[in-house]
Design a protein around this motif. Structure first.
Motif, short mmCIF file in Angstrom:
data_model
loop_
_atom_site.label_atom_id
_atom_site.label_comp_id
_atom_site.label_asym_id
_atom_site.label_seq_id
_atom_site.Cartn_x
_atom_site.Cartn_y
_atom_site.Cartn_z
N TYR A 6 14.78 -30.59 -8.53
CA TYR A 6 13.87 -29.52 -8.13
C TYR A 6 14.31 -28.20 -8.76
O TYR A 6 15.49 -28.00 -9.04
CB TYR A 6 13.85 -29.39 -6.60
N LYS A 7 13.35 -27.32 -8.97
CA LYS A 7 13.64 -26.04 -9.61
C LYS A 7 13.10 -24.89 -8.75
O LYS A 7 12.01 -24.98 -8.21
CB LYS A 7 12.99 -25.97 -11.00
N LYS A 8 13.89 -23.85 -8.69
CA LYS A 8 13.45 -22.65 -7.98
C LYS A 8 12.71 -21.75 -8.95
O LYS A 8 13.30 -21.01 -9.73
CB LYS A 8 14.65 -21.91 -7.39
N THR A 9 11.38 -21.84 -8.91
CA THR A 9 10.56 -21.04 -9.81
C THR A 9 9.21 -20.78 -9.17
O THR A 9 8.66 -21.63 -8.47
CB THR A 9 10.35 -21.75 -11.16
N ASP A 10 8.65 -19.60 -9.40
CA ASP A 10 7.36 -19.22 -8.83
C ASP A 10 6.22 -20.06 -9.39
O ASP A 10 5.20 -20.26 -8.75
CB ASP A 10 7.07 -17.74 -9.10
N LYS A 11 6.40 -20.57 -10.62
CA LYS A 11 5.33 -21.35 -11.24
C LYS A 11 5.11 -22.68 -10.52
O LYS A 11 4.09 -23.30 -10.67
CB LYS A 11 5.68 -21.61 -12.71
N MET A 12 6.09 -23.14 -9.76
CA MET A 12 5.97 -24.42 -9.07
C MET A 12 6.07 -24.21 -7.56
O MET A 12 6.62 -25.01 -6.84
CB MET A 12 7.06 -25.38 -9.54
N LYS A 13 5.52 -23.09 -7.09
CA LYS A 13 5.70 -22.72 -5.69
C LYS A 13 4.89 -23.59 -4.75
O LYS A 13 5.35 -23.96 -3.68
CB LYS A 13 5.32 -21.25 -5.50
N GLY A 14 3.66 -23.92 -5.11
CA GLY A 14 2.77 -24.61 -4.19
C GLY A 14 2.88 -26.12 -4.22
O GLY A 14 3.33 -26.72 -5.18
N LEU A 15 2.44 -26.72 -3.13
CA LEU A 15 2.34 -28.18 -3.05
C LEU A 15 1.12 -28.65 -3.84
O LEU A 15 0.08 -27.99 -3.85
CB LEU A 15 2.17 -28.60 -1.59
N VAL A 16 1.24 -29.79 -4.48
CA VAL A 16 0.10 -30.38 -5.18
C VAL A 16 0.22 -31.89 -5.05
O VAL A 16 1.33 -32.45 -5.08
CB VAL A 16 0.07 -29.95 -6.67
N GLY A 17 -0.91 -32.56 -4.87
CA GLY A 17 -0.90 -34.00 -4.66
C GLY A 17 -1.68 -34.76 -5.71
O GLY A 17 -2.58 -34.21 -6.36
N LEU A 70 1.92 -32.35 5.48
CA LEU A 70 2.81 -31.59 4.60
C LEU A 70 2.53 -30.09 4.66
O LEU A 70 3.46 -29.28 4.60
CB LEU A 70 2.68 -32.10 3.17
N LYS A 71 1.26 -29.72 4.77
CA LYS A 71 0.91 -28.30 4.89
C LYS A 71 1.59 -27.68 6.10
O LYS A 71 2.17 -26.60 6.03
CB LYS A 71 -0.61 -28.14 5.00
N ARG A 72 1.52 -28.39 7.23
CA ARG A 72 2.12 -27.86 8.46
C ARG A 72 3.64 -27.85 8.36
O ARG A 72 4.29 -26.93 8.85
CB ARG A 72 1.67 -28.72 9.65
N PHE A 73 4.20 -28.88 7.74
CA PHE A 73 5.65 -28.97 7.62
C PHE A 73 6.20 -27.84 6.74
O PHE A 73 7.19 -27.19 7.10
CB PHE A 73 6.02 -30.33 7.03
N VAL A 74 5.56 -27.61 5.60
CA VAL A 74 5.99 -26.55 4.70
C VAL A 74 5.85 -25.18 5.36
O VAL A 74 6.69 -24.29 5.19
CB VAL A 74 5.19 -26.60 3.38
N ALA A 75 4.77 -25.01 6.15
CA ALA A 75 4.57 -23.74 6.85
C ALA A 75 5.69 -23.48 7.84
O ALA A 75 6.12 -22.33 8.03
CB ALA A 75 3.22 -23.76 7.56
N ILE A 88 8.88 -24.48 7.61
CA ILE A 88 10.18 -24.17 7.01
C ILE A 88 10.15 -22.96 6.08
O ILE A 88 11.20 -22.43 5.74
CB ILE A 88 10.72 -25.40 6.23
N THR A 89 8.97 -22.52 5.66
CA THR A 89 8.87 -21.37 4.76
C THR A 89 8.21 -20.16 5.40
O THR A 89 8.38 -19.04 4.93
CB THR A 89 8.07 -21.74 3.49
N GLY A 90 7.42 -20.41 6.45
CA GLY A 90 6.70 -19.31 7.08
C GLY A 90 5.44 -18.92 6.32
O GLY A 90 4.74 -17.98 6.71
N GLU A 91 5.14 -19.63 5.24
CA GLU A 91 3.95 -19.35 4.43
C GLU A 91 2.93 -20.47 4.62
O GLU A 91 3.27 -21.65 4.55
CB GLU A 91 4.32 -19.23 2.95
N ARG A 92 1.68 -20.08 4.81
CA ARG A 92 0.61 -21.07 4.99
C ARG A 92 -0.28 -21.11 3.75
O ARG A 92 -0.74 -20.07 3.28
CB ARG A 92 -0.25 -20.73 6.22
N GLU A 93 -0.49 -22.30 3.25
CA GLU A 93 -1.40 -22.47 2.11
C GLU A 93 -2.80 -22.73 2.65
O GLU A 93 -2.99 -23.58 3.52
CB GLU A 93 -0.93 -23.64 1.24
N LYS A 94 -3.78 -22.00 2.12
CA LYS A 94 -5.15 -22.17 2.59
C LYS A 94 -5.69 -23.55 2.22
O LYS A 94 -6.34 -24.21 3.02
CB LYS A 94 -6.04 -21.07 1.99
N GLN A 95 -5.41 -23.98 1.01
CA GLN A 95 -5.88 -25.28 0.55
C GLN A 95 -4.79 -25.98 -0.24
O GLN A 95 -4.00 -25.34 -0.94
CB GLN A 95 -7.12 -25.14 -0.35
#
Length: 256
Positions: free
Chosen positions: A89-100, A159-164, A166-173
């Motif tokens: 895994y890499k810490k980078t803004d370009k790969m910030k969001g979840l994608v399936g 996964l959306k709820r789980f990431v929210a 541990i990060t405090g950030e909610r993804e709309k979609q």
């Protein structure tokens, strides 16, 4: 197997394994069930590249033959040559969001059932993956792909709820890619038409997820490398395509 010859892939493309019809039929002294159990642990925890092969072989735990044992040993031969491989895994803004990614192989099992493959990437690596046989027989490729998208939609909500949390950030979609235009069209169409009225109601959950804005379905051509990520979870591939899929999931050498 310590001195075994290394294999380039965990499975032979196009190989058809059948049930023997007996409890077991083998001349080799191979603890088949123990081996499959150990490989399943590895496939679930850190090696998505062997997930489909191990799931496929697990269907023959009570009716294996010499052919199944040889196939199971091939997974060990592959693992010997890739012991340094793991998810990176890499810490980078370009790969910030979840994608399936969701995919399916139509009627490839011995009982004509299809396989579902799905994987979710975060920070450049797979955080969730699944390869399993569908419970019902799909009548078309589009139907098999639709069932796979429905499975991915349910996992996406979790996964959306789980990431929210541990990060405090909610993804709309959360975006889910599929290489089936027909399946995407069925999921986005709330009309219960002739092509889908026989499909189990539980699979139509994906339509509600789309309507509520929880997920976004996007068609992506199979030929594109990124779209091939889930392909390795539905069927055995040739070395070139297999390596591309594994890299797409974040499988890299962890040696310093």
């Amino acid at each position: 197997m310590v001195d075994c010859k290394v294999a380039s892939t965990p499975a032979v493309p196009g190989q058809k394994l059948e049930k023997s019809g007996e409890t077991h039929k083998t001349d080799e002294d191979v603890p088949y069930q123990n081996l499959i159990g150990s490989l399943m642990y590895l496939a679930v925890c850190r090696r998505p590249d062997i997930a489909h092969t191990v799931t496929h072989l697990s269907q023959f735990n009570t009716c294996y033959t010499d052919e199944h044992c040889i196939s199971a040993k091939r997974v060990l031969r592959y693992l010997k040559g890739t012991k340094s491989q793991g998810l990176k895994y890499k810490k980078t803004d370009k790969m910030k969001g979840l994608v399936g990614y969701a995919d399916a192989s139509h009627a490839t099992s011995y009982d004509r059932k299809s396989f579902t493959g799905l994987v979710f990437l975060w920070k450049g690596g797979a955080v969730c993956w699944e390869s399993k046989k569908q419970k019902t027989i799909s009548l078309s490729t589009a139907e098999a792909e639709y069932v796979a998208i429905s499975e991915a939609a349910r996992e996406a909500i979790f996964l959306k709820r789980f990431v929210a949390e541990i990060t405090g950030e909610r993804e709309k979609q959360l975006t889910i890619f599929s290489d089936s235009q027909s399946a995407v069209a069925i999921a986005q169409n709330p009309v219960h038409h002739q092509r889908t009225k026989h499909i189990d109601v539980r699979h139509h959950y994906v339509r509600e997820a789309v309507e509520n804005g929880h997920i976004r379905l996007v068609y992506l051509e199979t030929e594109r490398m990124v779209a091939l990520v889930a392909d390795v979870l539905t069927k055995a591939l040739l070395k070139g395509k297999f390596v591309l899929c594994a890299r797409g999931m974040g499988m890299k050498s962890l040696e310093v």
